[in-house]
Scaffold this motif. Structure first.
Motif, PDB file in Angstrom:
ATOM      1  N   ARG A 213       4.340  52.212  40.296  1.00 35.07           N
ATOM      2  CA  ARG A 213       3.632  53.291  41.031  1.00 35.07           C
ATOM      3  C   ARG A 213       2.270  53.540  40.406  1.00 35.07           C
ATOM      4  O   ARG A 213       2.098  53.391  39.194  1.00 35.07           O
ATOM      5  CB  ARG A 213       4.412  54.602  40.888  1.00 35.07           C
ATOM      6  N   GLU A 214       1.341  53.993  41.239  1.00 35.52           N
ATOM      7  CA  GLU A 214      -0.012  54.260  40.732  1.00 35.52           C
ATOM      8  C   GLU A 214       0.019  55.203  39.529  1.00 35.52           C
ATOM      9  O   GLU A 214      -0.724  55.032  38.566  1.00 35.52           O
ATOM     10  CB  GLU A 214      -0.897  54.880  41.821  1.00 35.52           C
ATOM     11  N   GLU A 215       0.896  56.212  39.573  1.00 34.77           N
ATOM     12  CA  GLU A 215       0.916  57.231  38.509  1.00 34.77           C
ATOM     13  C   GLU A 215       1.302  56.659  37.153  1.00 34.77           C
ATOM     14  O   GLU A 215       0.899  57.176  36.127  1.00 34.77           O
ATOM     15  CB  GLU A 215       1.896  58.365  38.860  1.00 34.77           C
ATOM     16  N   LEU A 216       2.148  55.612  37.148  1.00 38.11           N
ATOM     17  CA  LEU A 216       2.548  55.009  35.872  1.00 38.11           C
ATOM     18  C   LEU A 216       1.782  53.712  35.622  1.00 38.11           C
ATOM     19  O   LEU A 216       1.181  53.528  34.581  1.00 38.11           O
ATOM     20  CB  LEU A 216       4.057  54.751  35.845  1.00 38.11           C
TER      21      LEU A 216
END
Ligand code: ARG
Length: 434
Positions: A258-261
């Motif tokens: 995911r973009e966040e990780l």
């Protein structure tokens, strides 16, 4: 035309459709096995004197032509067994019907599905070995990249990419153990069981077992018929367990990419786009792995529900185990195959991983640093718990334990050898039949 019917007997067309339409789709996957089974049966009948040499060679040649030609299954014939017998009688007259001596469609369908299971289990096991080897290689290569370890989806302790990848490889080795015993279960020759009570004549079932590559022959013909559905359930449960592990790995990869990780990057050719949002690359393959795992779990339950409550002997209910069996095998094999190149193409973003290694991950390491200095564990734990700020880099000496991949590689070597041998044995047997 149905095998058991005379011109005068009529089946209601809707009843015929209800009994056969869906099943004929499944039978398409069994054509090859039905013919190979017939070849073995014919040879045994010739060796025991029921067919003479020229009858056998005419039957064998006709079966060979059917095998290399195209068999079209349609509503006029009930099933694949009927279709092939009808093709033989069209060509050879009464001799075609002679091949049914000593068997029933009940043991024929068991033979067909069992041969399919054996070929597909070999494929699944070898794909499992390959995927585990790719994960082990990934673990070896990226082994030291630090990574947050999670419990309850919350940061817990430091770990490494190597530990994560080895975990998935190791669980595949467990599933290889289960596939091993499942393969043994389906290694019993069903021919000779007929409708569950044998036939009043001598049949050499050891010989057909040998010709078809089976390791065992049953004691009781009724056992053979009763095993239908139960074995399907056991096999699908084995596959369901494997798919659950693959689903967990897929879930991890969806999260970690995911973009966040941004810990991992899935190879672009294994993602898909959006028709409305031009920027998107979606992990559809991994999402479908999760959903297919759900289907295989359901297929295992489905077969259990079908056999549950059936008395000994054949019941037409058992026909409904074919669909889940074929689909479960197919989707497990495909899932294993598609995951391998995806894993091989995974990219690791060490920068993102490094950034995620926040100080709280090292709280337990700090406790252990105190323990090493002689503080009792609980006191050390309390002390760290009440300390407001954790110093950066505390875990330098207390990082995750090293991973030794050697036992994993030895297991994989063992299973690889074992399944390559099984594949060779099975292929040899089936090719010799021709
Ligand atoms: N299509 C059937 C099945 O899969 C084949 C056996 C039919 N036997 C019978 N007695 N009607 O079970």
């Amino acid at each position: 035309m149905n095998l058991w019917q005379t011109e005068e007997e009529q089946t209601d067309p809707l009843a015929q459709r209800y009994c056969t339409e869906e099943d004929l789709h499944c039978d398409r996957a069994l054509v090859k096995y039905d013919i190979l089974g017939s070849m073995a049966h014919a040879r045994m009948l010739m060796e025991t004197g029921i067919l003479d040499g020229s009858e056998w060679s005419m039957l064998h040649e006709a079966l060979f032509d059917i095998l290399v030609g195209e068999v079209v299954l349609g509503p006029e014939d009930e099933d694949v067994h009927t279709r092939i017998e009808n093709l033989l009688t069209d060509r050879l007259g009464e001799l075609g019907g002679k091949l049914h001596t000593g068997r029933s469609r009940n043991d024929q369908v068991l033979l067909d599905t069992r041969l399919l299971c054996r070929e597909k289990l070999v494929e699944a096991a070898l794909s499992c070995v390959r995927l585990a080897a790719s994960l082990a290689a990934f673990s070896g290569k990226q082994g030291d990249a630090p990574m947050p370890g999670y419990t309850h989806s919350r940061k817990a302790m430091p770990t490494t990419v190597g530990t994560w990848a080895a975990a998935h490889a190791e669980s595949l080795v467990d599933h290889l153990r289960c596939i091993d015993s499942t393969y043994e279960l389906v290694g019993c020759n069903p021919l000779g069981a007929a409708a569950g009570y044998g036939v009043p004549m001598h049949l050499d079932t050891r010989r057909t077992a040998e010709l078809l590559g089976f390791e065992r022959t049953p004691v009781s013909p009724l056992y053979t018929i009763n095993s239908r559905g139960i074995l399907e359930h056991q096999l699908l449960s084995t596959l369901a367990g494997l798919m659950l592990s693959l689903s967990r790995m897929a879930d991890d990869l969806v999260l970690f990419s995911r973009e966040e990780l941004g810990f991992f990057r899935i190879p672009e050719s294994f993602t898909t786009g959006s028709s409305i949002m031009p920027q998107k690359r979606n992990p559809d393959v991994l999402e479908l792995v999760r959903a297919r795992a759900a289907s295989v779990v359901c297929q295992a339950t489905q077969t259990a529900m079908i056999v549950k409550g059936l008395t000994s002997g054949y019941h037409r209910d058992l026909q409904q185990t074919k669909g889940p069996l074929i689909s479960g095998l197919e989707s497990t094999c495909m899932t294993l195959s598609v995951l391998r190149p995806l894993v091989q193409g995974l990219e690791v973003n060490r920068k993102a991983l490094g950034k995620a290694m926040s100080p709280e991950l090292y709280a337990t390491a700090e406790v252990y640093a105190l323990v090493e200095g002689g503080t009792p564990f609980r006191s050390a734990y309390r002390k760290v718990k009440t300390t407001k700020a954790l110093p950066e880099g505390i875990g330098a000496h207390h990082g995750p334990p090293d991973i030794d991949l050697q036992p994993l590689y030895s297991s994989l070597k063992h299973y690889r050898r074992c399944w390559v041998n099984r594949r060779a044995r099975l292929r040899r047997a089936l090719e010799n039949l021709l």
